[in-house]
Design an enzyme around this catalytic site. Structure first.
Site, PDB file in Angstrom:
ATOM      1  N   ASP A  81     -10.043   2.599   4.343  1.00 32.95           N
ATOM      2  CA  ASP A  81      -9.958   3.517   3.209  1.00 32.95           C
ATOM      3  C   ASP A  81     -11.221   3.409   2.364  1.00 32.95           C
ATOM      4  O   ASP A  81     -11.632   2.318   1.971  1.00 32.95           O
ATOM      5  CB  ASP A  81      -8.719   3.161   2.374  1.00 32.95           C
ATOM      6  N   HIS A  82     -11.846   4.546   2.102  1.00 34.03           N
ATOM      7  CA  HIS A  82     -13.057   4.617   1.279  1.00 34.03           C
ATOM      8  C   HIS A  82     -14.166   3.697   1.801  1.00 34.03           C
ATOM      9  O   HIS A  82     -14.718   2.874   1.050  1.00 34.03           O
ATOM     10  CB  HIS A  82     -12.746   4.292  -0.186  1.00 34.03           C
ATOM     11  N   HIS A 174      -7.220   7.958  -8.604  1.00 36.32           N
ATOM     12  CA  HIS A 174      -6.700   6.654  -8.203  1.00 36.32           C
ATOM     13  C   HIS A 174      -6.181   5.882  -9.408  1.00 36.32           C
ATOM     14  O   HIS A 174      -6.790   5.894 -10.477  1.00 36.32           O
ATOM     15  CB  HIS A 174      -7.805   5.839  -7.519  1.00 36.32           C
ATOM     16  N   GLY A 175      -5.045   5.194  -9.232  1.00 33.79           N
ATOM     17  CA  GLY A 175      -4.501   4.371 -10.309  1.00 33.79           C
ATOM     18  C   GLY A 175      -3.353   5.056 -11.032  1.00 33.79           C
ATOM     19  O   GLY A 175      -2.808   6.067 -10.581  1.00 33.79           O
ATOM     20  N   HIS A 202      -5.788  12.062  -1.794  1.00 35.08           N
ATOM     21  CA  HIS A 202      -5.874  10.693  -2.299  1.00 35.08           C
ATOM     22  C   HIS A 202      -5.164  10.633  -3.640  1.00 35.08           C
ATOM     23  O   HIS A 202      -4.922  11.649  -4.281  1.00 35.08           O
ATOM     24  CB  HIS A 202      -7.336  10.285  -2.455  1.00 35.08           C
ATOM     25  N   GLY A 203      -4.827   9.421  -4.070  1.00 32.36           N
ATOM     26  CA  GLY A 203      -4.171   9.261  -5.366  1.00 32.36           C
ATOM     27  C   GLY A 203      -2.759   9.815  -5.384  1.00 32.36           C
ATOM     28  O   GLY A 203      -2.322  10.397  -6.385  1.00 32.36           O
ATOM     29  N   GLY A 204      -2.021   9.610  -4.278  1.00 34.66           N
ATOM     30  CA  GLY A 204      -0.659  10.134  -4.203  1.00 34.66           C
ATOM     31  C   GLY A 204       0.316   9.430  -5.127  1.00 34.66           C
ATOM     32  O   GLY A 204       1.345  10.002  -5.500  1.00 34.66           O
ATOM     33  N   SER A 205       0.011   8.189  -5.509  1.00 36.32           N
ATOM     34  CA  SER A 205       0.899   7.437  -6.404  1.00 36.32           C
ATOM     35  C   SER A 205       1.015   8.129  -7.753  1.00 36.32           C
ATOM     36  O   SER A 205       0.002   8.449  -8.381  1.00 36.32           O
ATOM     37  CB  SER A 205       0.367   6.013  -6.600  1.00 36.32           C
ATOM     38  N   ASN A 224      -2.267   9.564   0.623  1.00 35.27           N
ATOM     39  CA  ASN A 224      -2.516   8.134   0.450  1.00 35.27           C
ATOM     40  C   ASN A 224      -1.668   7.546  -0.672  1.00 35.27           C
ATOM     41  O   ASN A 224      -1.574   8.134  -1.760  1.00 35.27           O
ATOM     42  CB  ASN A 224      -3.987   7.892   0.113  1.00 35.27           C
TER      43      ASN A 224
END
Length: 273
Positions: A81-82, A174-175, A202-205, A224
């Protein structure tokens, strides 16, 4: 069973679903994700963050993932990842990665294309597909999340690099989010129609479930999850009975928490269909 990134994303396109990509860090997170994939009979992507490839940690985590992949009857990918550069990506391939990400998104477009294309050329020699990123996906604390990936640039980037997966900036980060994100669903739909590469969120949370579903309907094929998986794991540790001193017994709760979290996201993405 081990599967190439491109092949697992083709499954997602055919089904009209998204494949969950979970960042894993140790045995418990690997086994939690593996058990979730077993229970749901879902394809899954195990991700290891780039910084672990700058130390010896990724070597051991990757070995755990390879064992888990071989145990699964459904397609599974080991992915970096990344990827920060060629060194990290090449280590990932040596450790058994079946998908790699090169992230040069913070650089000017021409440099991003050149560096990503170089990784594609190297990875293709050993049959590994590549994910690239266009539209730098920053941190949730930045608040400003409206600098979306340009459609024409996405077409150029995908064509000139030869990537199989494209991470796009469409309102995530992200975060932990300071405020609830609003995904640019129309932008996702337009990019999906314009490029052949599978689109990655990205940043699915922390993204509301209804927006995740809309994003998949619009064309997202990989989502992700890292922050929320870490929280599921750590929250269980913080609440665990301190009278349990045998580490293997103590860690059963956190491992189960990771499994339950992964199952919820697998079902959300429709990957268990």
């Amino acid at each position: 069973m081990r599967c190439d990134l491109g092949a697992i994303l083709e499954i997602a396109e055919k089904r009209g679903c998204a494949i969950p990509a979970f960042n894993v860090y140790n045995m418990e997170t690997v086994l939690g994700v593996m058990n979730a994939a077993k229970e749901t009979k879902s394809p899954v992507i195990f991700q290891i963050y780039s910084r672990l490839f700058d130390s010896r940690e990724a070597r051991y985590v990757a070995a755990l993932v390879r064992e888990a992949m071989d145990e699964l009857e459904t397609p599974a990918v080991l992915h970096i990842d990344h990827g920060a550069g060629q060194a990290e990506v090449m280590r990932a391939i040596r450790y058994g990665a079946t998908g790699v990400m090169m992230d040069a998104s913070a650089k000017p477009l021409a440099e991003n294309i050149a560096e990503t294309r170089r990784i594609v050329e190297l990875a293709e020699m050993v049959g590994v597909s590549v994910e690239g990123e266009l539209g730098h996906i920053g941190l949730a604390r930045d608040e400003i999340l409206s600098n979306y990936t340009d459609i024409e640039e996405a077409v150029r980037f995908a064509e000139e690099t030869g990537i199989k997966a494209l991470a796009v900036m469409v309102g995530t980060a992200h975060g932990h989010y300071i405020k609830e994100p609003e995904l640019a669903i129309d932008r996702i739909r337009h990019i999906h129609r314009a490029v052949e590469a599978a689109l990655v969120l990205h940043g699915g949370s922390g993204v509301p479930d209804d927006q995740i579903r809309q994003a998949i309907q619009a064309g997202i094929r990989k989502v992700n999850f890292s922050t929320d998986l870490c929280c599921a794991y750590l929250n269980e540790i913080l609440e665990a009975d301190r009278d349990i001193v045998a580490v293997d017994l103590f860690m059963k709760g956190p491992m189960e928490a990771v499994k339950n979290f992964a199952i919820s996201k697998i079902k959300l993405l429709g990957a268990d269909a």
